[in-house]
Scaffold this motif. Sequence first.
Motif, short mmCIF file in Angstrom:
data_model
loop_
_atom_site.label_atom_id
_atom_site.label_comp_id
_atom_site.label_asym_id
_atom_site.label_seq_id
_atom_site.Cartn_x
_atom_site.Cartn_y
_atom_site.Cartn_z
N VAL A 31 0.89 -1.17 0.00
CA VAL A 31 0.00 0.00 0.00
C VAL A 31 0.92 1.22 0.00
O VAL A 31 1.24 1.77 1.04
CB VAL A 31 -0.92 0.02 1.24
CG1 VAL A 31 -1.96 1.13 1.12
CG2 VAL A 31 -1.60 -1.33 1.41
N HIS A 32 1.38 1.60 -1.19
CA HIS A 32 2.37 2.68 -1.29
C HIS A 32 1.66 4.02 -1.38
O HIS A 32 0.85 4.25 -2.28
CB HIS A 32 3.25 2.45 -2.52
CG HIS A 32 4.11 3.62 -2.84
ND1 HIS A 32 5.25 3.93 -2.12
CD2 HIS A 32 4.00 4.59 -3.78
CE1 HIS A 32 5.80 5.03 -2.62
NE2 HIS A 32 5.06 5.44 -3.63
N TYR A 33 1.98 4.93 -0.47
CA TYR A 33 1.36 6.27 -0.47
C TYR A 33 2.25 7.26 -1.21
O TYR A 33 3.46 7.28 -1.02
CB TYR A 33 1.12 6.75 0.97
CG TYR A 33 0.49 8.12 1.03
CD1 TYR A 33 -0.79 8.34 0.52
CD2 TYR A 33 1.18 9.21 1.58
CE1 TYR A 33 -1.38 9.60 0.57
CE2 TYR A 33 0.60 10.48 1.63
CZ TYR A 33 -0.68 10.67 1.12
OH TYR A 33 -1.25 11.91 1.16
N GLU A 56 -18.91 -1.37 -4.66
CA GLU A 56 -19.60 -0.50 -3.70
C GLU A 56 -18.62 0.09 -2.69
O GLU A 56 -18.74 1.27 -2.32
CB GLU A 56 -20.74 -1.26 -3.02
CG GLU A 56 -21.87 -1.36 -4.01
CD GLU A 56 -23.07 -2.18 -3.60
OE1 GLU A 56 -23.04 -2.86 -2.57
OE2 GLU A 56 -24.05 -2.12 -4.36
N ALA A 57 -17.65 -0.69 -2.28
CA ALA A 57 -16.64 -0.19 -1.34
C ALA A 57 -15.60 0.68 -2.07
O ALA A 57 -15.02 1.58 -1.47
CB ALA A 57 -15.95 -1.36 -0.64
N PHE A 58 -15.39 0.37 -3.35
CA PHE A 58 -14.36 1.10 -4.13
C PHE A 58 -15.02 1.66 -5.39
O PHE A 58 -15.21 0.96 -6.38
CB PHE A 58 -13.19 0.18 -4.44
CG PHE A 58 -12.63 -0.47 -3.19
CD1 PHE A 58 -11.84 0.27 -2.31
CD2 PHE A 58 -12.95 -1.78 -2.86
CE1 PHE A 58 -11.38 -0.30 -1.13
CE2 PHE A 58 -12.48 -2.35 -1.68
CZ PHE A 58 -11.69 -1.61 -0.81
N GLN A 287 -14.97 4.18 -0.40
CA GLN A 287 -16.22 4.68 0.16
C GLN A 287 -16.07 4.84 1.67
O GLN A 287 -16.41 5.87 2.24
CB GLN A 287 -17.35 3.68 -0.17
CG GLN A 287 -18.74 4.12 0.23
CD GLN A 287 -19.22 5.36 -0.54
OE1 GLN A 287 -18.82 5.57 -1.68
NE2 GLN A 287 -20.04 6.17 0.11
N GLU A 288 -15.53 3.79 2.32
CA GLU A 288 -15.20 3.80 3.75
C GLU A 288 -13.70 3.53 3.87
O GLU A 288 -13.09 3.12 2.89
CB GLU A 288 -15.97 2.70 4.49
CG GLU A 288 -17.48 2.73 4.32
CD GLU A 288 -18.13 3.94 4.97
OE1 GLU A 288 -17.48 4.55 5.87
OE2 GLU A 288 -19.25 4.30 4.57
N SER A 289 -13.15 3.69 5.06
CA SER A 289 -11.74 3.32 5.22
C SER A 289 -11.62 1.81 4.99
O SER A 289 -12.56 1.06 5.24
CB SER A 289 -11.23 3.72 6.60
OG SER A 289 -11.79 2.89 7.59
N ALA A 290 -10.47 1.39 4.48
CA ALA A 290 -10.28 -0.03 4.14
C ALA A 290 -8.86 -0.46 4.52
O ALA A 290 -7.93 0.34 4.42
CB ALA A 290 -10.51 -0.25 2.65
N THR A 296 -4.10 0.84 6.77
CA THR A 296 -5.43 1.44 6.60
C THR A 296 -5.39 2.57 5.58
O THR A 296 -4.56 3.47 5.67
CB THR A 296 -5.95 1.98 7.94
OG1 THR A 296 -5.99 0.90 8.87
CG2 THR A 296 -7.36 2.57 7.79
N VAL A 297 -6.29 2.51 4.62
CA VAL A 297 -6.49 3.60 3.66
C VAL A 297 -7.75 4.33 4.10
O VAL A 297 -8.80 3.70 4.29
CB VAL A 297 -6.65 3.05 2.22
CG1 VAL A 297 -6.96 4.17 1.24
CG2 VAL A 297 -5.39 2.30 1.79
N PRO A 298 -7.69 5.65 4.28
CA PRO A 298 -8.86 6.37 4.79
C PRO A 298 -10.01 6.43 3.79
O PRO A 298 -9.82 6.21 2.59
CB PRO A 298 -8.32 7.78 5.07
CG PRO A 298 -7.12 7.92 4.21
CD PRO A 298 -6.53 6.54 4.07
N ALA A 299 -11.20 6.76 4.29
CA ALA A 299 -12.37 6.92 3.43
C ALA A 299 -12.15 8.10 2.48
O ALA A 299 -11.50 9.08 2.84
CB ALA A 299 -13.62 7.15 4.27
#
Length: 402
Positions: A31-33, A56-58, A287-290, A296-299
């Motif tokens: 998960v590279h930021y 729906e989540a993404f 859509q939501e944090s995942a 964790t990737v924020p919403a």
Amino acid sequence: PVATPPFSVLSDEFAAAPHRFYARLREQAPVHYEPAIDSYFLSRHQDVKRVLTDHEAFTTEMLQVRAEPVMRGRVLAQMTGAEHTAKRKIVVRGFTGSALREQIRAVHANAEELMAPFLPRGRVDLVNDFGKPFAVHVALDVLGLDRADWQQVADWHGGVAEFVTSLALTPERRRHCLDCAQQLEAYLSPVIRRRRRRPGEDLISRLCTAEFDGVTMSDRDVTALIINVLVAAAEPADKTIALLFKHLIDHPEQLAQVRREPDLTAAAIAETLRFTPPVQLIPRQTQESAVFAGTTVPAGATVFCMIGAANRDPEAFADPDTFDIHRADLGTARSFTAAAQHLAFGTGLHQCVGAAFARAEVETVAAMLLPLLDEVRYSPGFRYRETGLYTRGPVSLSLDFT
Ligand code: 2IO
């Protein structure tokens, strides 16, 4: 001692050869930021597949800013539910049966016409002499637009594609791209009016007159779809054709096998798409944090699926860095459907609606060029180079043949 700067997908090193960084990303930074563009990059097959499958989540909400300004309306990828089902169905119909057969005739005619001047010379740049004009000519024929306008349309397309595939745009480039889109829309408006009055057999006419479950296409829908078809047909086609030939030239035993057994062409194309997908990034919004791999990737965050890295994940493909048209895990028959293991066409609800057309187009070109280009090889002194982060392909591919 000088500290090494943090790794960035926006660096020159990454741009020069992204595949060299895939393993490190998957293993050490799945998960590279990327702070400069406030986006997350996912590189594991499992995570990319999850994002593309769970629509729906993404969501595709960021297309409102990443695509809509140049598409001049909402595209299929932005729609869900009944509207999406109906309009996608209308587009699928425009690319099947008698329509597809007519489109493949256009593929044949354009390929023949564009290659003809190079045959006596024994040398062609498969990207710039052939692939680029070919892709735009075919798109224009499919849409029923005048091929005489191809240079103009190709220029406008360039601006639209630059907007959609840029990770960062200067205000000047942004203005240029929006300008191209506006001129393209102005060029299309009278065409759409005419096709509504007197429809023909072309895709624009089909879109104008289609109906599914009581749903029809507005002028705005038709405009956005035409621009979408133009970009989606023109941008990856020359890259796929050139990459297919590059990989076969680099693997002469596999080239010989495809020549002997033309039925292997589909596998060669599918493996090309796995090994070097021309569309390298697919964006989504959380859509939501995942949570991915413990991070964790924020919403509301933008997430880029790294298709090239996912397609070389050893969890999904054995010996992933080897080009092998015979690989057991390729599943050629499924390679152009939503059941594909490689993710070059995406997957899930928004999986490429043009995948069957793309396959037929590239198969037709390969079947035609392979017998014409005898003893095909790189031209003396040719230096291979690729460009692009979002869509990526050879800058040129100068080939000699006998
Ligand atoms: C504008 C990016 C070449 C599509 C979009 C929503 C485009 C959409 C894709 C592909 C490839 C192009 N996204 N095709 O990734 O229609």
